[in-house]
Design a protein around this motif. Structure first.
Motif, mmCIF file in Angstrom:
data_model
loop_
_atom_site.group_PDB
_atom_site.id
_atom_site.type_symbol
_atom_site.label_atom_id
_atom_site.label_comp_id
_atom_site.label_asym_id
_atom_site.label_seq_id
_atom_site.Cartn_x
_atom_site.Cartn_y
_atom_site.Cartn_z
ATOM 1 N N ILE A 222 0.834 -1.198 0.000
ATOM 2 C CA ILE A 222 0.000 0.000 0.000
ATOM 3 C C ILE A 222 0.871 1.252 0.000
ATOM 4 O O ILE A 222 0.471 2.310 -0.514
ATOM 5 C CB ILE A 222 -0.960 -0.004 1.219
ATOM 6 N N ALA A 223 2.080 1.139 0.547
ATOM 7 C CA ALA A 223 2.995 2.281 0.553
ATOM 8 C C ALA A 223 3.429 2.644 -0.854
ATOM 9 O O ALA A 223 3.717 3.810 -1.139
ATOM 10 C CB ALA A 223 4.211 1.985 1.428
ATOM 11 N N LEU A 224 3.475 1.662 -1.756
ATOM 12 C CA LEU A 224 3.800 1.953 -3.155
ATOM 13 C C LEU A 224 2.735 2.838 -3.782
ATOM 14 O O LEU A 224 3.043 3.816 -4.474
ATOM 15 C CB LEU A 224 3.923 0.650 -3.948
ATOM 16 N N LEU A 225 1.468 2.487 -3.547
ATOM 17 C CA LEU A 225 0.373 3.289 -4.101
ATOM 18 C C LEU A 225 0.393 4.705 -3.550
ATOM 19 O O LEU A 225 0.244 5.687 -4.297
ATOM 20 C CB LEU A 225 -0.982 2.642 -3.775
ATOM 21 N N ASN A 226 0.566 4.826 -2.249
ATOM 22 C CA ASN A 226 0.539 6.151 -1.641
ATOM 23 C C ASN A 226 1.773 6.969 -2.001
ATOM 24 O O ASN A 226 1.686 8.191 -2.170
ATOM 25 C CB ASN A 226 0.391 6.021 -0.123
ATOM 26 N N ARG A 227 2.915 6.309 -2.127
ATOM 27 C CA ARG A 227 4.108 7.036 -2.551
ATOM 28 C C ARG A 227 3.952 7.531 -3.989
ATOM 29 O O ARG A 227 4.372 8.642 -4.325
ATOM 30 C CB ARG A 227 5.358 6.162 -2.417
ATOM 31 N N ALA A 228 3.327 6.706 -4.823
ATOM 32 C CA ALA A 228 3.086 7.123 -6.198
ATOM 33 C C ALA A 228 2.205 8.369 -6.239
ATOM 34 O O ALA A 228 2.467 9.310 -7.002
ATOM 35 C CB ALA A 228 2.427 5.986 -6.982
ATOM 36 N N ALA A 229 1.169 8.395 -5.388
ATOM 37 C CA ALA A 229 0.276 9.563 -5.352
ATOM 38 C C ALA A 229 1.024 10.804 -4.889
ATOM 39 O O ALA A 229 0.826 11.906 -5.418
ATOM 40 C CB ALA A 229 -0.907 9.280 -4.433
ATOM 41 N N ALA A 230 1.911 10.646 -3.901
ATOM 42 C CA ALA A 230 2.701 11.788 -3.420
ATOM 43 C C ALA A 230 3.678 12.264 -4.492
ATOM 44 O O ALA A 230 3.891 13.473 -4.667
ATOM 45 C CB ALA A 230 3.451 11.403 -2.146
ATOM 46 N N LYS A 231 4.272 11.324 -5.215
ATOM 47 C CA LYS A 231 5.184 11.701 -6.295
ATOM 48 C C LYS A 231 4.456 12.460 -7.401
ATOM 49 O O LYS A 231 5.006 13.406 -7.985
ATOM 50 C CB LYS A 231 5.869 10.454 -6.863
ATOM 51 N N ARG A 232 3.235 12.055 -7.694
ATOM 52 C CA ARG A 232 2.453 12.785 -8.700
ATOM 53 C C ARG A 232 2.252 14.228 -8.282
ATOM 54 O O ARG A 232 2.328 15.142 -9.101
ATOM 55 C CB ARG A 232 1.096 12.108 -8.913
ATOM 56 N N ARG A 233 2.007 14.443 -6.989
ATOM 57 C CA ARG A 233 1.805 15.807 -6.508
ATOM 58 C C ARG A 233 3.090 16.621 -6.562
ATOM 59 O O ARG A 233 3.044 17.845 -6.519
ATOM 60 C CB ARG A 233 1.249 15.788 -5.078
ATOM 61 N N GLN A 234 4.216 15.947 -6.676
ATOM 62 C CA GLN A 234 5.504 16.626 -6.846
ATOM 63 C C GLN A 234 5.885 16.739 -8.323
ATOM 64 O O GLN A 234 7.004 17.153 -8.639
ATOM 65 C CB GLN A 234 6.614 15.851 -6.129
ATOM 66 N N ASN A 235 4.954 16.326 -9.191
ATOM 67 C CA ASN A 235 5.206 16.302 -10.646
ATOM 68 C C ASN A 235 6.309 15.323 -11.028
ATOM 69 O O ASN A 235 6.954 15.488 -12.072
ATOM 70 C CB ASN A 235 5.552 17.714 -11.158
ATOM 71 N N ASP A 236 6.515 14.306 -10.193
ATOM 72 C CA ASP A 236 7.472 13.248 -10.504
ATOM 73 C C ASP A 236 6.705 12.106 -11.169
ATOM 74 O O ASP A 236 6.481 11.046 -10.572
ATOM 75 C CB ASP A 236 8.172 12.776 -9.231
ATOM 76 N N THR A 237 6.302 12.336 -12.422
ATOM 77 C CA THR A 237 5.480 11.346 -13.115
ATOM 78 C C THR A 237 6.241 10.052 -13.340
ATOM 79 O O THR A 237 5.680 8.951 -13.194
ATOM 80 C CB THR A 237 5.009 11.913 -14.470
ATOM 81 N N LYS A 238 7.513 10.154 -13.673
ATOM 82 C CA LYS A 238 8.315 8.960 -13.922
ATOM 83 C C LYS A 238 8.403 8.098 -12.659
ATOM 84 O O LYS A 238 8.226 6.874 -12.718
ATOM 85 C CB LYS A 238 9.715 9.358 -14.390
ATOM 86 N N GLY A 239 8.656 8.731 -11.513
ATOM 87 C CA GLY A 239 8.730 7.985 -10.260
ATOM 88 C C GLY A 239 7.389 7.373 -9.894
ATOM 89 O O GLY A 239 7.324 6.237 -9.405
ATOM 90 N N ALA A 240 6.318 8.128 -10.121
ATOM 91 C CA ALA A 240 4.981 7.609 -9.826
ATOM 92 C C ALA A 240 4.675 6.394 -10.695
ATOM 93 O O ALA A 240 4.152 5.383 -10.206
ATOM 94 C CB ALA A 240 3.941 8.699 -10.043
ATOM 95 N N MET A 241 5.001 6.486 -11.981
ATOM 96 C CA MET A 241 4.738 5.368 -12.892
ATOM 97 C C MET A 241 5.501 4.119 -12.451
ATOM 98 O O MET A 241 4.976 3.003 -12.514
ATOM 99 C CB MET A 241 5.142 5.756 -14.307
ATOM 100 N N ALA A 242 6.733 4.300 -11.998
ATOM 101 C CA ALA A 242 7.522 3.148 -11.535
ATOM 102 C C ALA A 242 6.840 2.463 -10.363
ATOM 103 O O ALA A 242 6.766 1.223 -10.301
ATOM 104 C CB ALA A 242 8.926 3.600 -11.158
ATOM 105 N N ASP A 243 6.318 3.255 -9.420
ATOM 106 C CA ASP A 243 5.633 2.666 -8.265
ATOM 107 C C ASP A 243 4.337 1.980 -8.672
ATOM 108 O O ASP A 243 4.022 0.882 -8.194
ATOM 109 C CB ASP A 243 5.353 3.749 -7.216
ATOM 110 N N TYR A 244 3.565 2.618 -9.554
ATOM 111 C CA TYR A 244 2.323 1.997 -10.017
ATOM 112 C C TYR A 244 2.615 0.687 -10.739
ATOM 113 O O TYR A 244 1.914 -0.317 -10.544
ATOM 114 C CB TYR A 244 1.559 2.941 -10.949
ATOM 115 N N ASN A 245 3.643 0.685 -11.573
ATOM 116 C CA ASN A 245 3.977 -0.532 -12.320
ATOM 117 C C ASN A 245 4.380 -1.666 -11.384
ATOM 118 O O ASN A 245 3.975 -2.819 -11.563
ATOM 119 C CB ASN A 245 5.110 -0.251 -13.311
ATOM 120 N N THR A 246 5.173 -1.334 -10.360
ATOM 121 C CA THR A 246 5.576 -2.361 -9.396
ATOM 122 C C THR A 246 4.362 -2.910 -8.660
ATOM 123 O O THR A 246 4.216 -4.131 -8.490
ATOM 124 C CB THR A 246 6.582 -1.780 -8.378
#
Length: 351
Positions: free
Chosen positions: A206-230
């Motif tokens: 669940i931390a992957l999903l929430n970290r991805a959401a936080a990364k999106r809010r930082q405009n870190d789309t690449k990092g968010a996509m990596a977490d969603y994919n994992t």
């Protein structure tokens, strides 16, 4: 993560090996020793998860010794396991009355009250635990959880931090502190907490999903996509993950990929209003106006108060040259509190 503390009584005097004698001697144990015997038997049965049998033994221990605080405490714990929450609270009341300094009884009562949705009572009991034993991390954590649920994110943040002072390796406290940070808009701190939680407990997906959401809010789309994919690689049946990845793709300008993810979310959860609305927005970008209008309409059918869906349908209807319908939708969005609806209606001459 309830921590039950059981104290086995010492071996009962008189049961020790004795020299063999020729005569049969009838003996009667004193009531206190009888109570200890039933108590010890109850603890053993509890540890074997034979809860009904344990309950019967604790009943006998209390019947024999009405002021037996440990027996009240352990009967309460047994009743909690049997989901008999109201009687468990009553037993914890007795245990606390007999020993007000027993922090585990206060903690157990808080857990039982929380199970009954008595959030206020549970919060008070967790607070008492933090007074009696400030280094008991679980009390800080669960009080923080209650405060988070009622929207007091700053207080929740403080409690999760206290839990981590008591136990720096408390992965759930790190995760939930990250969520409190995210609610407060502290996105870098949220990402850091989620990352530390995953380092301690890599299976805490669940931390992957929430970290991805936080990364999106930082405009870190690449990092968010990596977490969603994992995450999706481990849980391909979670519509929320596809919704999040679809949003990341939308924000990156990959509208076709976004439609694919929103469609996947809808395959898993057909009436998912968020996915319907978001797919409508992506279809608007792809100039699939009829498909988008149908999705926005379906979202509104699921949630008649969905302001963003009215706003999006207004845009789609405008592109379909349905100005009357567009104006009606924008006005409805404004009525539901979305100021952009008023702006679009005014700009299009709806008034």
């Amino acid at each position: 993560m309830r921590k039950l503390v059981f104290t086995l009584a010492l071996s009962v005097a008189g049961l020790a090996a004795q020299a063999q004698v020729d005569t049969v001697r009838a003996t009667t144990l004193p009531p206190a020793q009888v109570a200890e015997k039933y108590y010890n038997s109850g603890v053993a049965k509890f540890n074997q998860k034979s809860y009904q049998a344990a309950l019967a033994d604790f009943d006998q221990a209390i019947k024999t010794k009405p002021d037996f605080g440990k027996a009240f405490y352990n009967r309460a714990a047994t009743r909690y396991e049997l989901k008999q929450y109201a009687p468990a609270v009553q037993d914890y009341d007795q245990a606390i009355q007999l020993d007000p300094t027993n922090f585990t009884a206060w903690y157990g009562r808080a857990q039982a009250k929380q199970a009954q949705n008595d959030a206020a009572g549970a919060e008070q009991d967790y607070s008492k635990v933090t007074e009696l034993k400030p280094d008991y991390a679980a009390a800080w954590y669960y009080r923080g959880d209650l405060r988070f649920e009622k929207g007091d994110y700053q207080a929740a943040l403080a409690d999760f931090t206290s839990a981590l002072k008591a136990d720096p390796k408390y992965a759930y406290a790190l995760h939930d502190r990250g969520s409190a940070q995210r609610q407060l808009g502290n996105f870098p701190a949220a990402v850091q907490d989620y990352t530390e939680a995953l380092n301690l407990q890599p299976e805490l997906d669940i931390a992957l999903l929430n970290r991805a959401a936080a990364k999106r809010r930082q405009n870190d789309t690449k990092g968010a996509m990596a977490d969603y994919n994992t995450y999706i690689g481990r849980h391909a049946d979670n519509p929320v993950a596809y919704l999040g990845r679809g949003q990341a793709r939308y924000e990156a300008g990959d509208f076709k990929g976004a439609v694919e993810d929103f469609s996947k979310a809808l395959q898993i959860k057909p009436n998912y209003a968020l996915a319907l609305n978001n797919r409508a927005a992506a279809k608007l970008k792809l100039e699939d106006y009829k498909g988008g209008e149908a999705d926005a309409t379906a979202a509104i059918q699921q949630n008649g108060q969905y302001a963003e869906a009215y706003l999006n349908r207004g845009h789609l209807r405008e592109m379909l040259r349905n100005q009357t319908g567009a104006c009606a939708d924008w006005r409805k969005a404004a009525e539901l509190g979305l100021e952009a609806g008023t702006s679009y209606a005014a700009a299009s001459g709806c008034e």
